[in-house]
Design an enzyme around this catalytic site. Structure first.
Site, PDB file in Angstrom:
ATOM      1  N   GLU A  59      63.533  36.874  16.959  1.00  0.00           N
ATOM      2  CA  GLU A  59      63.999  37.879  17.921  1.00  0.00           C
ATOM      3  C   GLU A  59      65.491  38.215  17.773  1.00  0.00           C
ATOM      4  O   GLU A  59      65.878  39.380  17.806  1.00  0.00           O
ATOM      5  CB  GLU A  59      63.708  37.396  19.349  1.00  0.00           C
ATOM      6  CG  GLU A  59      63.946  38.479  20.383  1.00  0.00           C
ATOM      7  CD  GLU A  59      63.922  37.977  21.825  1.00  0.00           C
ATOM      8  OE1 GLU A  59      64.228  36.794  22.072  1.00  0.00           O
ATOM      9  OE2 GLU A  59      63.611  38.791  22.709  1.00  0.00           O
ATOM     10  N   GLU A  63      67.090  41.836  17.044  1.00  0.00           N
ATOM     11  CA  GLU A  63      68.065  42.441  17.963  1.00  0.00           C
ATOM     12  C   GLU A  63      69.403  42.697  17.275  1.00  0.00           C
ATOM     13  O   GLU A  63      70.072  43.693  17.556  1.00  0.00           O
ATOM     14  CB  GLU A  63      68.285  41.525  19.176  1.00  0.00           C
ATOM     15  CG  GLU A  63      67.087  41.459  20.104  1.00  0.00           C
ATOM     16  CD  GLU A  63      67.328  40.569  21.322  1.00  0.00           C
ATOM     17  OE1 GLU A  63      68.233  39.709  21.268  1.00  0.00           O
ATOM     18  OE2 GLU A  63      66.603  40.739  22.319  1.00  0.00           O
ATOM     19  N   HIS A  70      72.969  50.707  16.762  1.00  0.00           N
ATOM     20  CA  HIS A  70      73.474  51.274  18.022  1.00  0.00           C
ATOM     21  C   HIS A  70      75.002  51.290  18.060  1.00  0.00           C
ATOM     22  O   HIS A  70      75.590  52.108  18.757  1.00  0.00           O
ATOM     23  CB  HIS A  70      72.878  50.518  19.213  1.00  0.00           C
ATOM     24  CG  HIS A  70      71.432  50.842  19.431  1.00  0.00           C
ATOM     25  ND1 HIS A  70      70.918  51.193  20.654  1.00  0.00           N
ATOM     26  CD2 HIS A  70      70.388  50.887  18.562  1.00  0.00           C
ATOM     27  CE1 HIS A  70      69.619  51.443  20.535  1.00  0.00           C
ATOM     28  NE2 HIS A  70      69.267  51.252  19.276  1.00  0.00           N
ATOM     29  N   ASP A  71      75.652  50.400  17.321  1.00  0.00           N
ATOM     30  CA  ASP A  71      77.105  50.489  17.203  1.00  0.00           C
ATOM     31  C   ASP A  71      77.484  51.645  16.268  1.00  0.00           C
ATOM     32  O   ASP A  71      78.277  52.513  16.629  1.00  0.00           O
ATOM     33  CB  ASP A  71      77.682  49.167  16.671  1.00  0.00           C
ATOM     34  CG  ASP A  71      79.205  49.147  16.739  1.00  0.00           C
ATOM     35  OD1 ASP A  71      79.766  49.712  17.711  1.00  0.00           O
ATOM     36  OD2 ASP A  71      79.843  48.577  15.832  1.00  0.00           O
ATOM     37  N   GLY A  89      82.040  55.017  15.212  1.00  0.00           N
ATOM     38  CA  GLY A  89      80.992  54.526  14.307  1.00  0.00           C
ATOM     39  C   GLY A  89      80.859  53.020  14.362  1.00  0.00           C
ATOM     40  O   GLY A  89      80.842  52.428  15.449  1.00  0.00           O
ATOM     41  N   HIS A 198      62.099  48.990  11.521  1.00  0.00           N
ATOM     42  CA  HIS A 198      61.045  48.747  12.515  1.00  0.00           C
ATOM     43  C   HIS A 198      59.893  47.911  11.955  1.00  0.00           C
ATOM     44  O   HIS A 198      58.933  47.630  12.665  1.00  0.00           O
ATOM     45  CB  HIS A 198      60.551  50.081  13.098  1.00  0.00           C
ATOM     46  CG  HIS A 198      61.500  50.696  14.094  1.00  0.00           C
ATOM     47  ND1 HIS A 198      61.277  51.888  14.726  1.00  0.00           N
ATOM     48  CD2 HIS A 198      62.699  50.250  14.571  1.00  0.00           C
ATOM     49  CE1 HIS A 198      62.278  52.167  15.557  1.00  0.00           C
ATOM     50  NE2 HIS A 198      63.162  51.197  15.465  1.00  0.00           N
ATOM     51  N   ASP A 204      60.875  45.318  23.999  1.00  0.00           N
ATOM     52  CA  ASP A 204      60.813  44.601  25.280  1.00  0.00           C
ATOM     53  C   ASP A 204      60.726  45.566  26.449  1.00  0.00           C
ATOM     54  O   ASP A 204      60.242  45.203  27.518  1.00  0.00           O
ATOM     55  CB  ASP A 204      62.093  43.763  25.468  1.00  0.00           C
ATOM     56  CG  ASP A 204      62.113  42.533  24.584  1.00  0.00           C
ATOM     57  OD1 ASP A 204      61.024  42.089  24.151  1.00  0.00           O
ATOM     58  OD2 ASP A 204      63.209  42.016  24.302  1.00  0.00           O
ATOM     59  N   ASP A 216      54.651  46.508  14.110  1.00  0.00           N
ATOM     60  CA  ASP A 216      53.626  46.347  13.077  1.00  0.00           C
ATOM     61  C   ASP A 216      53.042  44.943  13.193  1.00  0.00           C
ATOM     62  O   ASP A 216      53.477  44.158  14.046  1.00  0.00           O
ATOM     63  CB  ASP A 216      54.159  46.663  11.665  1.00  0.00           C
ATOM     64  CG  ASP A 216      55.027  45.570  11.062  1.00  0.00           C
ATOM     65  OD1 ASP A 216      55.344  44.577  11.762  1.00  0.00           O
ATOM     66  OD2 ASP A 216      55.418  45.696   9.891  1.00  0.00           O
TER      67      ASP A 216
HETATM   68  C1  HEM Z   1      64.751  57.639  15.498  1.00  0.00           C
HETATM   69  C2  HEM Z   1      65.564  56.633  15.612  1.00  0.00           C
HETATM   70  C3  HEM Z   1      65.246  55.413  16.423  1.00  0.00           C
HETATM   71  C4  HEM Z   1      64.696  55.297  17.654  1.00  0.00           C
HETATM   72  C5  HEM Z   1      64.260  56.399  18.582  1.00  0.00           C
HETATM   73  C6  HEM Z   1      64.569  53.881  17.932  1.00  0.00           C
HETATM   74  C7  HEM Z   1      64.075  53.351  19.100  1.00  0.00           C
HETATM   75  C8  HEM Z   1      63.845  52.007  19.322  1.00  0.00           C
HETATM   76  C9  HEM Z   1      63.279  51.460  20.531  1.00  0.00           C
HETATM   77  C10 HEM Z   1      62.873  52.253  21.747  1.00  0.00           C
HETATM   78  C11 HEM Z   1      63.185  50.128  20.365  1.00  0.00           C
HETATM   79  C12 HEM Z   1      62.626  49.113  21.361  1.00  0.00           C
HETATM   80  C13 HEM Z   1      63.713  48.544  22.226  1.00  0.00           C
HETATM   81  C14 HEM Z   1      63.108  47.658  23.295  1.00  0.00           C
HETATM   82  O1  HEM Z   1      62.339  48.169  24.113  1.00  0.00           O
HETATM   83  O2  HEM Z   1      63.365  46.434  23.294  1.00  0.00           O
HETATM   84  C15 HEM Z   1      63.688  49.821  19.058  1.00  0.00           C
HETATM   85  C16 HEM Z   1      63.756  48.569  18.526  1.00  0.00           C
HETATM   86  C17 HEM Z   1      64.364  48.286  17.330  1.00  0.00           C
HETATM   87  N1  HEM Z   1      65.048  49.176  16.525  1.00  0.00           N
HETATM   88 FE1  HEM Z   1      64.977  51.177  16.650  1.00  0.00          FE
HETATM   89  N2  HEM Z   1      65.040  53.182  16.860  1.00  0.00           N
HETATM   90  C18 HEM Z   1      65.480  54.075  15.929  1.00  0.00           C
HETATM   91  C19 HEM Z   1      66.083  53.770  14.731  1.00  0.00           C
HETATM   92  C20 HEM Z   1      66.432  52.506  14.344  1.00  0.00           C
HETATM   93  C21 HEM Z   1      67.293  52.195  13.242  1.00  0.00           C
HETATM   94  C22 HEM Z   1      67.944  53.226  12.334  1.00  0.00           C
HETATM   95  C23 HEM Z   1      67.410  50.843  13.192  1.00  0.00           C
HETATM   96  C24 HEM Z   1      68.193  49.961  12.243  1.00  0.00           C
HETATM   97  C25 HEM Z   1      68.712  50.330  11.121  1.00  0.00           C
HETATM   98  C26 HEM Z   1      66.587  50.299  14.248  1.00  0.00           C
HETATM   99  C27 HEM Z   1      66.350  48.975  14.475  1.00  0.00           C
HETATM  100  C28 HEM Z   1      65.558  48.466  15.479  1.00  0.00           C
HETATM  101  C29 HEM Z   1      65.152  47.090  15.556  1.00  0.00           C
HETATM  102  C30 HEM Z   1      65.433  46.008  14.546  1.00  0.00           C
HETATM  103  C31 HEM Z   1      64.430  46.966  16.747  1.00  0.00           C
HETATM  104  C32 HEM Z   1      63.767  45.703  17.303  1.00  0.00           C
HETATM  105  C33 HEM Z   1      64.633  44.965  18.264  1.00  0.00           C
HETATM  106  C34 HEM Z   1      63.934  43.707  18.762  1.00  0.00           C
HETATM  107  O3  HEM Z   1      62.875  43.338  18.241  1.00  0.00           O
HETATM  108  O4  HEM Z   1      64.472  43.084  19.679  1.00  0.00           O
HETATM  109  N3  HEM Z   1      66.043  51.331  14.936  1.00  0.00           N
HETATM  110  N4  HEM Z   1      64.089  50.985  18.449  1.00  0.00           N
END
Ligand code: HEM
Ligand SMILES: *[C@@H]1O[C@H](CO)[C@@H](O)[C@H](O)[C@H]1NC(C)=O
Ligand SMILES: *[C@@H]1O[C@H](CO)[C@@H](O)[C@H](O)[C@H]1NC(C)=O
Length: 360
Positions: A59, A63, A70-71, A89, A198, A204, A216
């Site tokens: 986890e 995160e 996000h940064d 950025g 992803h 969460d 997945d």
């Molecule tokens: C279209 C762009 C993106 C959208 C709309 C998006 C949206 C989200 C959302 C809604 C979550 C779930 C957060 C939660 O409910 O805990 C998530 C998780 C995550 N996102 Fe994205 N994301 C995007 C692009 C990216 C990019 C570019 C990265 C990294 C390079 C990224 C890495 C992650 C990772 C690793 C998680 C999992 C976090 C965890 O398991 O705690 N995402 N994202």
């Protein structure tokens, strides 16, 4: 003439190679190309032991990878053009100005990893911007099948918080998402590559009733299952219905973001999406290149030192691309018009449910 030029160019290349090979040996005996990178080894050890529970792909790694995005995405040349501050950025502002940035709607849940990383930044002589990208690169190296990400050192401290509304939302449409990324300097192909993140991810807060629900069936492995499973017809919600930004998923225990489902099916992105299904080396190369760009978004790269050789080499993937048990090509929503979906084996056994990513 041309041959002479080539020969001298080759000689020059050999010379600069020799210069690069002369490595610095650090206090603990480990080597790196640049002595300035030696400071990173104790930080690496601390992160692996105390943030990633001994080198897991769990986890906190997921995160931490989300935090790199996000940064970094808090950067908008379009805002600067309007005479406003467009963000720094990958500058660590999400930690430095956490009381301002973590409440942004798109940053839901990010406060957890910000709070976990903050004491590490305070303890070590490293900027928040460097720490976020360093931890992300180390974290990804714990996931089998991942590429070895680059890391550059030397981001100055953030002086201002990022403006709100620069982080994409899962309920944004494809045009809005691609425009936001284009503003920050990313092509649609690079957006698809970045979304490989992803494959080691869970949500969460999209459906609060089922925390830790992965995108997945293999959230601890950097494979292509995310690109396969997002292309399957959606039939169910793993928890409750009616959540903003959620689309129907094919599998119990798996959640699909509306944005991921849409990007998999949009004519601008579908073929690139499908190209990762059965091409692990392309997936690795494209993710590595796009992450290298993301990690220096808004930064002056001439002032950064390449410390990439400090990042551990990830383990190779053992599994092969497959349909989950009970699924076949008949369940694919074919979206790429130019190329048929690759032929894949199906996992044996009855249809399974994906277990949640445990909190750690
Ligand atoms: C279209 C762009 C993106 C959208 C709309 C998006 C949206 C989200 C959302 C809604 C979550 C779930 C957060 C939660 O409910 O805990 C998530 C998780 C995550 N996102 Fe994205 N994301 C995007 C692009 C990216 C990019 C570019 C990265 C990294 C390079 C990224 C890495 C992650 C990772 C690793 C998680 C999992 C976090 C965890 O398991 O705690 N995402 N994202
Ligand atoms: C902290 O790191 C900077 C370089 O980023 C260096 O100039 C400085 O000497 C370091 N301070 C300590 C106490 O190690
Ligand atoms: C994998 O992708 C590369 C492009 O990066 C391409 O040249 C190669 O043909 C692809 N391999 C397969 C098996 O599709």
């Amino acid at each position: 003439m041309a041959f002479k030029l080539l020969a001298s160019l080759l000689a020059l290349a050999a010379l600069s190679n020799a210069a690069l090979i002369k490595k610095a040996t650090c206090a603990d005996g480990r080597t790196t190309a640049n002595a300035a990178c030696c400071v990173l080894f104790p930080i690496l050890d601390d992160i692996q032991e105390n943030l990633f529970d001994g080198g897991e792909c769990g986890e906190e790694v997921h995160e931490s990878l989300r935090l790199t995005f996000h940064d970094a995405i808090g950067f908008s040349p379009a805002l600067f053009k309007q005479g406003k501050f467009g963000g720094g950025g990958a500058d660590g502002s999400i930690i430095t100005f956490d009381t301002i940035e973590t409440p942004f709607h798109a940053n839901g849940g990010i406060d957890e990893i910000v709070d976990a990383q903050k004491p590490f930044v305070a303890k070590h002589n490293i900027s928040a911007g460097d720490f976020i990208q360093f931890a992300g690169a180390i974290g990804v190296s714990n996931c089998p099948g991942a590429p070895r990400l680059e890391f550059r050192l030397g981001r100055p401290d953030a002086k201002q918080p990022s403006p709100d509304l620069l982080v994409p939302e899962p309920f944004d449409d494809v045009t809005k998402i691609l425009n936001r990324f284009a503003d920050a300097g990313f092509s649609s192909d690079e957006v698809v590559a970045l979304l490989a993140s992803h494959t080691i991810a869970a949500a969460d807060h999209v459906d609060e009733t089922i925390p830790g629900t992965p995108f997945d069936s293999t959230p601890n492995v950097f494979d292509s299952q995310f690109f396969i499973e997002t292309q399957l017809k959606g039939t169910l919600f793993p928890g409750t219905a009616g959540n903003q930004g959620e689309a129907l998923s094919p599998l119990h225990g798996e959640i699909r973001l509306q944005s991921d489902g849409d990007l998999a099916r949009d004519s601008r992105t579908a073929c690139e999406w499908q190209s990762f299904v059965n091409n692990q080396s392309k997936l690795q190369r494209a993710f590595k290149a796009a992450m290298a760009k993301l990690a220096v978004t808004g930064q002056d790269t001439r002032k950064l030192i390449d410390c990439s050789d400090v990042i551990p080499v990830p383990k190779a993937l053992t599994g092969k691309a497959h349909f989950p048990a009970g699924f076949s090509k008949a369940d694919v929503d074919q979206a790429c018009a130019a190329t048929p979906f690759p032929t894949l084996p199906t996992d044996p056994g009855p249809v399974t449910s994906v277990p949640p990513v445990p909190p750690s």
